[in-house]
Design a protein around this motif. Structure first.
Motif, PDB file in Angstrom:
ATOM      1  N   VAL A 273     -47.799  21.217 -20.268  1.00  0.00           N
ATOM      2  CA  VAL A 273     -46.889  21.370 -19.132  1.00  0.00           C
ATOM      3  C   VAL A 273     -46.653  20.010 -18.460  1.00  0.00           C
ATOM      4  N   ALA A 274     -47.759  19.247 -18.319  1.00  0.00           N
ATOM      5  CA  ALA A 274     -47.625  17.931 -17.691  1.00  0.00           C
ATOM      6  C   ALA A 274     -46.657  17.056 -18.481  1.00  0.00           C
ATOM      7  N   LEU A 275     -46.749  17.163 -19.791  1.00  0.00           N
ATOM      8  CA  LEU A 275     -45.871  16.380 -20.660  1.00  0.00           C
ATOM      9  C   LEU A 275     -44.415  16.696 -20.364  1.00  0.00           C
ATOM     10  N   LEU A 276     -44.130  17.999 -20.261  1.00  0.00           N
ATOM     11  CA  LEU A 276     -42.748  18.404 -20.041  1.00  0.00           C
ATOM     12  C   LEU A 276     -42.250  17.923 -18.681  1.00  0.00           C
ATOM     13  N   VAL A 277     -43.102  18.146 -17.678  1.00  0.00           N
ATOM     14  CA  VAL A 277     -42.688  17.743 -16.339  1.00  0.00           C
ATOM     15  C   VAL A 277     -42.437  16.239 -16.302  1.00  0.00           C
ATOM     16  N   GLN A 278     -43.365  15.514 -16.949  1.00  0.00           N
ATOM     17  CA  GLN A 278     -43.241  14.070 -17.008  1.00  0.00           C
ATOM     18  C   GLN A 278     -41.929  13.666 -17.689  1.00  0.00           C
ATOM     19  N   SER A 279     -41.647  14.310 -18.838  1.00  0.00           N
ATOM     20  CA  SER A 279     -40.438  13.939 -19.570  1.00  0.00           C
ATOM     21  C   SER A 279     -39.195  14.245 -18.746  1.00  0.00           C
ATOM     22  N   ALA A 280     -39.234  15.351 -18.011  1.00  0.00           N
ATOM     23  CA  ALA A 280     -38.063  15.742 -17.250  1.00  0.00           C
ATOM     24  C   ALA A 280     -37.827  14.809 -16.075  1.00  0.00           C
ATOM     25  N   ARG A 281     -38.946  14.335 -15.486  1.00  0.00           N
ATOM     26  CA  ARG A 281     -38.782  13.552 -14.265  1.00  0.00           C
ATOM     27  C   ARG A 281     -38.603  12.065 -14.517  1.00  0.00           C
ATOM     28  N   ARG A 282     -39.333  11.565 -15.481  1.00  0.00           N
ATOM     29  CA  ARG A 282     -39.264  10.111 -15.656  1.00  0.00           C
ATOM     30  C   ARG A 282     -39.018   9.805 -17.121  1.00  0.00           C
ATOM     31  N   PRO A 283     -37.775   9.992 -17.554  1.00  0.00           N
ATOM     32  CA  PRO A 283     -37.505   9.839 -18.980  1.00  0.00           C
ATOM     33  C   PRO A 283     -37.910   8.438 -19.425  1.00  0.00           C
ATOM     34  N   GLY A 284     -38.700   8.393 -20.458  1.00  0.00           N
ATOM     35  CA  GLY A 284     -39.180   7.102 -20.947  1.00  0.00           C
ATOM     36  C   GLY A 284     -40.204   7.393 -22.008  1.00  0.00           C
ATOM     37  N   LEU A 285     -40.019   6.825 -23.178  1.00  0.00           N
ATOM     38  CA  LEU A 285     -40.870   7.179 -24.311  1.00  0.00           C
ATOM     39  C   LEU A 285     -42.337   6.860 -24.067  1.00  0.00           C
ATOM     40  N   GLY A 286     -42.583   5.739 -23.413  1.00  0.00           N
ATOM     41  CA  GLY A 286     -43.968   5.279 -23.203  1.00  0.00           C
ATOM     42  C   GLY A 286     -44.813   6.308 -22.487  1.00  0.00           C
ATOM     43  N   ALA A 287     -44.290   6.810 -21.367  1.00  0.00           N
ATOM     44  CA  ALA A 287     -45.054   7.773 -20.560  1.00  0.00           C
ATOM     45  C   ALA A 287     -45.327   9.029 -21.358  1.00  0.00           C
ATOM     46  N   VAL A 288     -44.291   9.473 -22.086  1.00  0.00           N
ATOM     47  CA  VAL A 288     -44.422  10.723 -22.830  1.00  0.00           C
ATOM     48  C   VAL A 288     -45.436  10.585 -23.955  1.00  0.00           C
ATOM     49  N   ALA A 289     -45.358   9.454 -24.665  1.00  0.00           N
ATOM     50  CA  ALA A 289     -46.236   9.269 -25.832  1.00  0.00           C
ATOM     51  C   ALA A 289     -47.694   9.388 -25.450  1.00  0.00           C
ATOM     52  N   GLY A 290     -48.068   8.823 -24.302  1.00  0.00           N
ATOM     53  CA  GLY A 290     -49.467   8.879 -23.854  1.00  0.00           C
ATOM     54  C   GLY A 290     -49.954  10.315 -23.740  1.00  0.00           C
ATOM     55  N   VAL A 291     -49.160  11.123 -23.037  1.00  0.00           N
ATOM     56  CA  VAL A 291     -49.560  12.509 -22.830  1.00  0.00           C
ATOM     57  C   VAL A 291     -49.605  13.245 -24.170  1.00  0.00           C
TER      58      VAL A 291
END
Lengths: 483, 533
Positions: B44-62
């Motif tokens: 869920v955190a991944l999705l919220v993160q992707s929706a709010r702050r689009p950016g591959l780096g942040a998403v990849a970590g999660v």
């Protein structure tokens, strides 16, 4: 069972609905963090609780109904004496408890099957790729699961056999504990049990390992599925093709699909137990036919315990003695003509009249002496007293008929118990009296009074089995069992 | 702390598994639960993160975290279940051995009280249930506590640093209070469970009792008598079941209330932080409610098991066994011996002496107490007053192992006669005789590797006699060894007994056995007297 299935589907649909609601609440929370989001979240929490509590209540209610129905017809199971090595009849109560879990397990099974519907939601929320991932992983899970199921079934049978062995042996040791002590073999007995127990556990661990491997597979695939769906959905979110709400629905519903499969997987063996118990609850079959021309009939009868072929008829008022050495099959013969055992060939039969059966194993029930002797019918006390005196039961213990007996007729010797059982039969006015080797446990005085009493007992046919010392002095027929 | 909880803790301690295994099981369980929750929260955190702050780096970590969790979760669960079952099994073997050893040390009178009905049968099931104490109570309970702590630590460490501490503390407090509330219901759970077990036991005992008598009642056309008796018990059982269910329901709302309060706490106390973390903590709050439900189920199990431990505890204590060595002189003496059973005197003031090698018959009407007297002579039954001594040493003071090897006792209805001949006869004891020969002399021709299965009563008696001779006893006490035997077999039994030079005491109705003996005592109405020939 239909209602169980309906409940299964309904609870599944509700849980999907709640997963969607959770997704909406969380996305709301992520976007605005408003009070409505918190209210929605609280509502979801409460609704989940209500659904699970309602399901719980329903399970409790159906179990109660099923148990009640089975328990009411239990007496039918007690018509035939327990065979040697058969487990205590108290286990019937346990079997009923297992069967009572049947409906709730059926709801779980239905939910697991119906969870396929979740795929539609996933497709609607996140498109074909996520659905495909879930379908493929589910498709992988099921055959692997079945394979493990087959393997664990084999092991489970092995385990059940061991376990039955262990229980029978341990019960045997406990039931003869004073003898074990007298023989100085207590430690041996304890070690033996520990050894059987350990070997049982070795098999159990193997069976468990296989069973857990299958749940390992579902857990693993569900984990991977959630992870992959989240990833796919995440990328589509990044590309802006998908709203957060849809994405969350996809992930939460996927998790819910696997949850219901897993729940069923955990309870899978219990469902089998319930089905097995169901077959144990089939009432015993009595094979006997009703005879019309004589009171007791043996027609070319061969029993499992001896090679002798029996061919006899007992008519009203006759005295018949069956003799033979110990172990030659006298008791088996009697049990067979009474329909308690199946003959090897030929057939036994008895007329549809009250029959009194007395053996050394005849037992009393808790309650008063009067209850035990009259079996719930009003019989004048004088008559009961007179009968007891005739059977040489006149000591102070037999004067008060209203004293409660100790459990199992404790405090009475075998010789006294046998005579009480005889009195119980006689008071029920039987047409036939069957005495299975009771002379051996009587002292000479009791034997003499019984001889006298039986001689004077008119209108009753008597069939007696004995090694060499019959109570019937002038038998009409003598049947020999040679073994 | 109240008694029921104390007893639970005591039994947990008594069957405590090795510490290493225990720690491993708890850790595996705790971590597995955390990964389970973590996977969903992470996704869920991944999705919220992707929706709010689009950016591959942040998403990849999660993403990496999620996949690791997804792969690690199932093996962890696997390890946890296996080690939990291992703990349960180890404890159950221990209890089974304990049960046989303790019941095997009881005096006959005590055993008799338990052997009627199906008390022993039930004690067997009780020991089996004790494995649930670890498997389904202690481990899930401890695992959930570990999960609570780990979850709270994660919340406390969320960014911005230190800002989430208040929420984490609130959560911890809530978890503590809710657990306490659930635990406090245990006493009434145990009480309801006790009533339920009582009713269930009565129902089963009645079933067992009726199963012995119903076939005869059906023949007599009195099956209704059995049906009415069972019906009464059935109603009582149904009532107790309802009561137990009602008590369980009482704590049903605790997880819900705790979950709702946690959501409210989050609403009021949440710091100014990324909405991603708010969502994560909200999910953890919901997971808390589920964990509390797990604790509830574990406590229900604890209550169910506590009934078993309560009953088993009653079987626990046993008399002290003697340690005096076996005396050289084997004269048996009874002085002012008084034996009682079920409030009646069976033997009053019996005084007699039996010299080594003598053969003594005890006769008397059935029910007069001959069997009880024999059991008192070999120390299986305590005397109500007076003493039985062998060579001047009180029987109950003699070392149990030596006593049992030197004094043999054959019961009137012998058991333990199924299995391989060698095992049935040997029972792990040192053999002083050729028992195959003894068996053959008694008319049973078998070798050690064949099996006894369904023996008739007469065969059982003879096998039991041969078995009692294995240790070369100096005193042989036999209860009706020839009842129901043919004349020929009786002769064989007497011949075999004659071949030993031991003291022999038999209770009998058999004239031939009486004649074979040197002396005859008669027991009538509690008086034991020597008959003059």
């Amino acid at each position: 069972m239909t209602s169980a299935r309906v409940i299964g589907v309904v609870s599944l649909v509700l849980s999907f609905g709640l997963a969607v609601a959770t997704a909406v609440a969380l996305s709301d929370l992520a976007h605005r963090s408003t009070s409505t989001a918190f209210v929605l979240l609280s509502t979801v929490l409460a609704a989940r609780w209500i659904v699970s509590s309602a399901l719980n209540e329903w399970n409790g209610w159906t179990a109660r109904v099923v148990r009640g129905a089975w328990r009411e017809q239990l007496v039918a199971h007690l018509r035939v004496p327990r065979a040697e090595g058969e487990r205590s009849r108290g286990d019937l109560a346990l079997a009923i408890d297992q069967v009572a879990a049947g409906p709730s397990l059926e709801t779980l099974a239905t939910s697991a099957r119906a969870s396929v519907v979740g795929l539609v939601i996933v497709f609607w929320a996140a498109g074909w790729l996520s659905t495909l991932i879930t379908v493929v992983l589910m498709g992988l899970a099921i055959p692997l699961y079945q394979r493990a199921g087959r393997r664990s079934e084999v092991l489970a049978q092995d385990y059940q056999r061991r376990r039955a062995l262990l229980t029978v042996r341990q019960l045997e040791l406990l039931n003869h504990a004073p003898e074990l002590r007298a023989l100085g073999a207590v430690r041996y007995g304890a070690d033996e049990i520990a050894a059987i127990s350990d070997s049982e556990h070795a098999i159990a661990m193997r069976a468990l390992r296989v069973a857990l491997e299958s749940s390992l597979v579902t857990e693993f695939l569900s984990g991977v599925s959630i992870g992959l769906v989240a990833m796919v959905v995440g990328f589509r979110l990044l590309e802006g093709h998908l709203s957060l709400e849809h994405a969350l629905v996809a992930v939460l519903v996927t998790s819910e699909i696997f949850l219901s499969i897993r729940r069923f997987g955990v309870e899978f063996h219990r469902r089998e137990d319930a089905q097995k118990s169901m077959s144990n609850l089939a009432p015993p079959v009595t094979t006997n036919r009703t005879s019309r021309d004589a009171l007791v009939v043996a027609d070319e009868l061969v029993t499992g315990a001896s090679a002798t072929r029996f061919d006899f008829r007992v008519h009203a008022g006759e005295r018949v003695v069956i003799t033979g050495p110990s172990g030659s099959g006298k008791t088996t013969l009697l049990h067979t003509v009474l329909g308690w055992r199946t003959p090897t060939s030929g057939h036994g039969a008895h007329a549809d009249v009250p029959i009194g059966f007395v053996s050394v194993e005849s037992s009393l029930v808790t309650g008063t002496l009067y209850e035990n002797l009259t079996l719930g019918r009003p019989i004048p006390r004088d008559r009961v007293h007179a009968l007891l005196t005739q059977l040489d039961l006149s000591s102070e213990r037999f004067t008060d008929l209203d004293v409660r007996l100790l459990a199992d007729g404790r405090g009475f010797s075998t010789g006294e118990k046998v005579r009480l059982a005889l009195a119980r039969c006689v008071l029920a006015e039987p047409a036939v009296l069957i005495l299975d080797d009771i002379a051996g446990v009587l002292d000479s005085r009791a034997r003499a009074s019984l001889r006298r009493y039986l001689k004077e007992l008119e209108g009753v046919a008597i069939l007696e089995a004995t090694v060499n010392d019959p109570l019937l002095t002038t038998p009409f027929q003598l049947i020999e069992v040679t073994g | 702390m109240n008694e029921d909880l104390c007893r639970l803790l005591r039994w947990l301690r008594r069957a405590r598994p090795p510490r290493g295994e225990l720690v491993r099981a708890i850790l595996a369980g705790g971590v597995a639960s955390v990964t389970g929750v973590g996977l969903l929260v992470g996704a869920v955190a991944l999705l919220v993160q992707s929706a709010r702050r689009p950016g591959l780096g942040a998403v990849a970590g999660v993403l990496i975290i999620i996949e690791v969790l997804a792969f690690a979760r199932s093996p962890l669960r696997f390890a946890e279940r296996l080690s939990a079952h291992r703990l349960g099994f180890a404890s159950v073997t221990r209890w089974r051995r304990w049960l046989v050893a303790s019941v095997g040390r009881w005096d006959y009178s005590r055993w008799r009280l338990h052997a009627s009905g199906d008390l022993l049968d039930r004690s067997l099931r009780d020991t089996d249930e004790l494995q649930d104490l670890w498997l389904r109570f202690a481990l899930p309970f401890l695992n959930t506590l570990v999960t609570f702590v780990l979850g709270d630590v994660v919340i406390a460490l969320l960014p911005p640093h230190g800002k989430w501490l208040a929420v984490a503390l609130w959560f911890a407090l809530l978890q503590f209070l809710a657990t306490l509330l659930l635990v406090s219901n245990v006493t009434s759970l145990v009480r309801a469970d006790r009533a339920l077990r009582h009713a269930r036991g009565a129902f089963q005992a009645s079933l067992v009792e009726l199963s012995a008598v119903t076939p005869e009642l059906v023949l007599l056309d009195r099956a209704s008598f059995a049906a009415e008796r069972l019906e009464k018990r059935r109603r009582a059982l149904a009532l107790a079941e309802r009561l137990a269910q009602r008590t369980q329901r009482r704590s049903l709302a605790v997880p819900l209330v705790a979950g709702l309060v946690a959501v409210q706490v989050l609403w009021f106390a949440r710091p100014h932080a990324s909405p991603t973390w708010v969502v994560v903590v909200a999910l953890l709050a919901i997971a808390n409610a589920d964990s509390l439900a797990t604790i509830r189920v574990a406590l229900d199990t604890a209550a169910a098991v506590s009934g078993s431990s309560e009953r088993l505890e009653a079987l626990d204590e046993h008399p002290l066994l003697g340690d005096a060595p076996w005396p050289l002189d084997t004269t048996i003496q009874a002085s002012a011996l008084r034996l009682r059973e079920d409030e009646t005197d069976l033997v009053r003031q019996a005084t007699f002496t039996i010299t080594p090698g003598q053969r003594v018959a005890v006769v008397g009407p059935s029910g007069s107490g001959k069997s009880t007297l024999l059991r008192a002579l070999c120390g299986l039954e305590p005397a109500f007053a007076g003493d039985v001594t062998i060579g001047g040493v009180r029987v109950r003071d003699i070392d149990e192992t030596q006593l049992r090897a030197m004094v043999s006792y054959v019961a009137a209805e012998p058991g333990l006669t199924r299995g391989y001949v060698r095992d049935v006869l040997g029972l792990g004891r040192v053999s002083e005789r050729d028992s195959n020969e003894d068996l053959a002399n008694l008319g049973i021709h078998l070798d050690g590797s064949s099996r006894f299965d369904e023996l008739s009563r007469g065969e059982r008696q003879r096998v039991a006699l041969a078995r009692s001779l294995v240790t070369g006893p100096r005193i042989i006490i036999a209860d009706e060894p020839t009842s129901g035997l043919t004349r020929e077999d009786t002769e064989r039994v007497l011949d075999l007994l004659s071949s030993t030079d031991a003291t022999i005491i038999v209770a009998t109705h058999d004239e031939r056995v009486r004649e074979w003996c040197d002396e005859t005592y008669e027991l009538v109405n509690g008086e034991l007297r020597l008959l003059i020939r």
